[in-house]
Design a protein around this motif. Structure first.
Motif, PDB file in Angstrom:
ATOM      1  N   TYR A 298       0.508  -1.502   0.082  1.00 51.32           N
ATOM      2  CA  TYR A 298       0.354   0.163   0.030  1.00 51.32           C
ATOM      3  C   TYR A 298       1.397   0.842  -0.451  1.00 51.32           C
ATOM      4  CZ  TYR A 298      -3.629   3.207   1.188  1.00 51.32           C
ATOM      5  OH  TYR A 298      -4.816   4.216   1.882  1.00 51.32           O
ATOM      6  N   LEU A 299       1.615   1.537   0.992  1.00 53.44           N
ATOM      7  CA  LEU A 299       3.321   2.079   1.435  1.00 53.44           C
ATOM      8  C   LEU A 299       3.908   2.140   0.335  1.00 53.44           C
ATOM      9  CD1 LEU A 299       3.922   5.815   1.561  1.00 53.44           C
ATOM     10  CD2 LEU A 299       3.838   4.622   4.088  1.00 53.44           C
ATOM     11  N   ARG A 300       4.670   2.416  -0.259  1.00 59.72           N
ATOM     12  CA  ARG A 300       6.444   1.791  -0.836  1.00 59.72           C
ATOM     13  C   ARG A 300       7.410   3.227  -0.249  1.00 59.72           C
ATOM     14  NH1 ARG A 300       8.954   0.787  -5.911  1.00 59.72           N
ATOM     15  NH2 ARG A 300       6.665   1.161  -6.434  1.00 59.72           N
ATOM     16  N   LEU A 301       8.155   3.532   0.902  1.00 56.38           N
ATOM     17  CA  LEU A 301       8.998   4.192  -0.027  1.00 56.38           C
ATOM     18  C   LEU A 301      10.521   3.547  -0.172  1.00 56.38           C
ATOM     19  CD1 LEU A 301       9.279   4.933   3.799  1.00 56.38           C
ATOM     20  CD2 LEU A 301       7.855   6.176   2.514  1.00 56.38           C
ATOM     21  N   ASP A 302      11.213   4.047  -1.506  1.00 59.14           N
ATOM     22  CA  ASP A 302      12.128   4.042  -2.287  1.00 59.14           C
ATOM     23  C   ASP A 302      13.545   4.694  -2.228  1.00 59.14           C
ATOM     24  OD1 ASP A 302      13.171   2.033  -4.436  1.00 59.14           O
ATOM     25  OD2 ASP A 302      11.459   3.279  -5.728  1.00 59.14           O
ATOM     26  N   ALA A 303      14.650   3.881  -1.674  1.00 58.88           N
ATOM     27  CA  ALA A 303      15.440   4.808  -1.611  1.00 58.88           C
ATOM     28  C   ALA A 303      16.124   6.659  -1.298  1.00 58.88           C
ATOM     29  CB  ALA A 303      16.371   4.679  -3.053  1.00 58.88           C
ATOM     30  N   LEU A 304      14.890   6.305  -0.398  1.00 62.36           N
ATOM     31  CA  LEU A 304      14.449   8.138   0.416  1.00 62.36           C
ATOM     32  C   LEU A 304      16.106   7.984   0.782  1.00 62.36           C
ATOM     33  CD1 LEU A 304      10.766   8.392   1.722  1.00 62.36           C
ATOM     34  CD2 LEU A 304      11.886   9.116  -0.455  1.00 62.36           C
ATOM     35  N   ALA A 305      16.521   9.205   0.497  1.00 64.40           N
ATOM     36  CA  ALA A 305      17.646  10.265   1.066  1.00 64.40           C
ATOM     37  C   ALA A 305      17.223  11.545   1.186  1.00 64.40           C
ATOM     38  CB  ALA A 305      19.011   9.801  -0.110  1.00 64.40           C
ATOM     39  N   LYS A 306      17.603  12.260   2.348  1.00 65.77           N
ATOM     40  CA  LYS A 306      17.729  13.659   3.275  1.00 65.77           C
ATOM     41  C   LYS A 306      18.802  13.637   3.502  1.00 65.77           C
ATOM     42  CE  LYS A 306      14.943  17.360   3.768  1.00 65.77           C
ATOM     43  NZ  LYS A 306      15.850  18.076   2.631  1.00 65.77           N
TER      44      LYS A 306
ATOM     45  N   GLY B 217      14.972   9.393  -3.734  1.00 69.50           N
ATOM     46  CA  GLY B 217      14.451   8.424  -4.089  1.00 69.50           C
ATOM     47  C   GLY B 217      12.495   8.885  -4.211  1.00 69.50           C
ATOM     48  N   ARG B 218      11.235   8.202  -3.736  1.00 62.11           N
ATOM     49  CA  ARG B 218      10.069   8.226  -3.958  1.00 62.11           C
ATOM     50  C   ARG B 218       9.581   7.420  -2.901  1.00 62.11           C
ATOM     51  NH1 ARG B 218       7.956   6.117  -9.100  1.00 62.11           N
ATOM     52  NH2 ARG B 218       8.038   4.065  -8.630  1.00 62.11           N
ATOM     53  N   ILE B 219       8.162   8.496  -2.976  1.00 65.46           N
ATOM     54  CA  ILE B 219       7.427   7.361  -2.022  1.00 65.46           C
ATOM     55  C   ILE B 219       5.930   7.421  -2.828  1.00 65.46           C
ATOM     56  CG2 ILE B 219       5.425   8.164   0.011  1.00 65.46           C
ATOM     57  CD1 ILE B 219       7.352  10.785   1.051  1.00 65.46           C
ATOM     58  N   VAL B 220       5.365   5.927  -2.958  1.00 65.45           N
ATOM     59  CA  VAL B 220       4.545   5.295  -3.456  1.00 65.45           C
ATOM     60  C   VAL B 220       3.151   5.080  -2.812  1.00 65.45           C
ATOM     61  CG1 VAL B 220       3.481   4.216  -5.239  1.00 65.45           C
ATOM     62  CG2 VAL B 220       5.677   5.090  -4.970  1.00 65.45           C
ATOM     63  N   LEU B 221       1.749   5.641  -2.668  1.00 65.66           N
ATOM     64  CA  LEU B 221       0.649   5.028  -1.763  1.00 65.66           C
ATOM     65  C   LEU B 221      -0.204   4.886  -2.815  1.00 65.66           C
ATOM     66  CD1 LEU B 221      -0.392   5.500   1.053  1.00 65.66           C
ATOM     67  CD2 LEU B 221      -1.077   7.588   0.640  1.00 65.66           C
TER      68      LEU B 221
END
Lengths: 318, 278
Positions: free
Chosen positions: A3-11, A58-62
């Protein structure tokens, strides 16, 4: 599909890396707890998901939709803040109705949904009061109602219980768990409290310095922590050196055994209620033993032999 | 509980505030005489002020000028105060420096600064001529007009407005803006949602600027000349040039009462429009 995917998030903030290529996914209706010490990146993740921050990469997919660039007010998420963040100049009814007003919900429906939300947290009698007239626990219930009433796609909790005293914290924790189960809402819950994490989570993401240390069910994290850090952060764990390997054993899986492999000196005895905690030292390390029924005649400075169930001990990576 | 610790404050208050006010009231109740103050108590100075359209006009002008200056300061000060609140700490320091540095320069000097800019041979006119605007406006002074006085007043009193609003905003929890955004408010609506929380600061700022401008003398005298006249200037002329201390004192009292009354009405109005929770 998740449902929720965090994809290689960098900050990073001004050169300091807060989040270092983090990826994880959760199912619809699950409660994900982000657990870790302060500065591990858990709040950064929450702010990225809420849209208050943009990731460097990175990406956030909901629910199949890429929301990485979506502004916060179009994400349809409800957030419960640590210090409540209720509007002090609005009544509870106006506070809870705020999200519905922003969505231009019809007046009659607004009233009905706001009253139902306030009733669900037991505060319908206080609808015309302002937040300043409430206790901390009541304020957090209002914040929960305000986040739930918009029927969010995702419910976000930013250490919502850490300003409350111990008794209230447990009570509200149980209420939150009940609300999540009942509404079937997918949630992300940030905390540094391992007992909160174990009680609330379907999945725990243990974070350390912007990286995922371990990801799994509460049972997996408690009973099979993968690393030394995971073992010591969750639930307290004895790490016993045995040759080149390190063995992890929970305090309640230790027992007194005169012929056991360890000999140690008893230093303190604490009565905890359900069990009694013995703290011991041998030449190399500190060992904690929780006994449900301690034998009589224990005294400080005595030598005790220690053993454990092989089934509850495991070798962890150094 | 050591009440005697209050003594220095009480003495200062009595000596610096209560006593001068008492003298002012007493003076205003005397009859004017060139040969020395006549004895006896009279309200003749007040009747003269109330009965004379000249003075009533002046009072109206004074209150209007103070209102307009307050409104301009509010309009300019609100965005500055918010910028200050939302800025990072280094930028905050710079903004505060820019805001407070002019306060180190005397009001007299700052007012004469505007003379240099707005006078007949001033900066404004040279600039206009330099870009080819060679009309009649660029050959006469812009001083002694209401805009000139307002420019001076706003420049002098804007910092007070900004600091008053900023003071209220410092207590504002910035998470509230995030909460509003999260609940579906775009930037503008989130701002409007928390704006009422700055009303106490805006009221305090308006009260401060209004009171200061209504009683301001130097800026109005220098930039207003004979073109813009207010009660403070006339009170000074009566007392110092005309030697009429009783009438000057009465003008001062009328100004004090009118200012206080206006501000009370203003605060009552705001309290009714936007009641604040405790």
């Amino acid at each position: 599909m998740s449902y929720l995917r965090l994809d290689a998030l960098a900050k990073s903030y001004g050169g300091a890396l807060a989040l270092d290529g983090l990826s994880l996914e959760i199912e619809r209706g699950a409660c994900l707890v982000l657990l870790g010490p302060s500065g591990c990146g858990k709040t950064t993740i929450l702010n990225l998901v809420a849209g208050f921050l943009r990731p460097d990469t990175g990406r956030i997919v909901l629910d199949g939709q890429d929301i990485t660039a979506l502004p916060p007010h179009r994400r349809d998420m409800g957030m419960v803040f640590q210090d409540y963040a209720l509007f002090p100049h609005m009544t509870l009814r106006e506070n809870v109705g705020f999200g519905l007003r922003m969505r231009h919900v019809a007046r009659a429906e607004q009233l009905q949904r706001v009253d139902a939300a306030l009733a669900s947290v037991g505060l319908e009698a206080y609808a015309e009061r302002t937040p300043g007239q409430l206790s901390g626990g009541q304020r957090q219930r209002v914040a929960l109602a305000r986040a739930l009433v918009i029927r969010p796609r995702l419910l976000l909790f930013d250490e919502p219980l850490s300003n409350l005293d111990a008794l209230l914290r447990e009570q509200l924790r149980t209420e939150i768990r009940a609300v999540l189960d009942e509404a079937g809402i997918t949630a992300i819950f940030v905390t540094h409290d391992q007992s909160e994490a174990l009680a609330l989570a379907d999945r725990i993401a243990l974070l350390r310095a912007g990286k995922l240390e371990q990801f799994g069910t509460p049972d997996e994290l408690y009973n099979r922590p993968a690393t030394r850090f995971a073992a010591s952060f969750i639930g307290g764990c004895n790490l016993i050196a045995q040759g080149a390997a390190t063995i992890a054993i929970r305090p309640h899986c230790m027992r007194l055994d005169p012929s056991g492999p360890l000999q140690a000196v008893l230093e303190t005895i604490e009565f905890l209620g359900p069990s009694t905690r013995l703290t011991l030292h041998d030449a190399a390390q500190k060992i904690v033993v929780d006994l449900a029924t301690p034998p009589s005649g224990l005294f400080r400075g005595m030598n005790l032999g220690l053993g454990w169930d092989a089934a509850h001990a495991w070798v962890i990576a150094p | 509980m050591r009440p005697w610790l209050l003594l220095p404050a009480v003495i200062a208050m009595l000596g610096l505030f209560v006593a001068p006010l008492a003298f002012l009231i007493a003076e205003s109740l005397h009859r004017f005489s060139l040969t020395g103050t006549a004895s006896g108590v009279t309200l003749v100075n007040y009747f003269k002020l109330i009965g004379d359209a000249y003075y009533l006009n002046l009072l109206g002008e004074t209150l209007k000028l103070a209102s307009v200056a307050s409104l301009i300061c509010l309009t300019l000060g609100t965005p500055i105060a918010w910028t200050l609140r939302l800025a990072r700490s280094r930028a905050q320091g710079l903004i505060l420096l820019g805001l407070l540095a002019p306060l180190l320069v005397s009001v007299v000097v700052r007012s004469f600064g505007w003379v240099v800019i707005l006078g007949e041979f001033g900066l404004a006119n040279s600039a206009m001529r330099a870009i080819g605007m060679n009309g009649p406006a660029s050959h006469r002074t812009h001083l002694y007009t209401e805009p000139a006085v307002l420019a001076g007043l706003v420049q002098v009193f804007l910092p007070f407005m900004v600091l008053a609003i900023y003071g209220a905003l410092q207590k504002l929890d910035l998470q509230l803006i995030r909460a509003a955004r999260n609940l579906g408010a775009n930037r503008a609506r989130a701002f409007l949602a928390v704006l009422p929380l700055s009303i106490p600061g805006m009221v305090a700022g308006v009260a401060t600027v209004f009171a200061l401008t209504a009683g301001s003398y130097v800026t109005v005298a220098v930039l207003g000349g004979n073109g813009v006249r207010v009660l403070a200037v006339v009170a000074y002329e009566q007392a110092i040039s005309g030697m009429n201390w009783p009438l000057g004192s009465a003008i001062g009292m009328v100004l004090l009462l009118a200012t206080t009354l206006t501000l009370r009405l203003f605060q009552a109005l705001i309290a009714r429009l936007w009641p604040m929770p405790i």
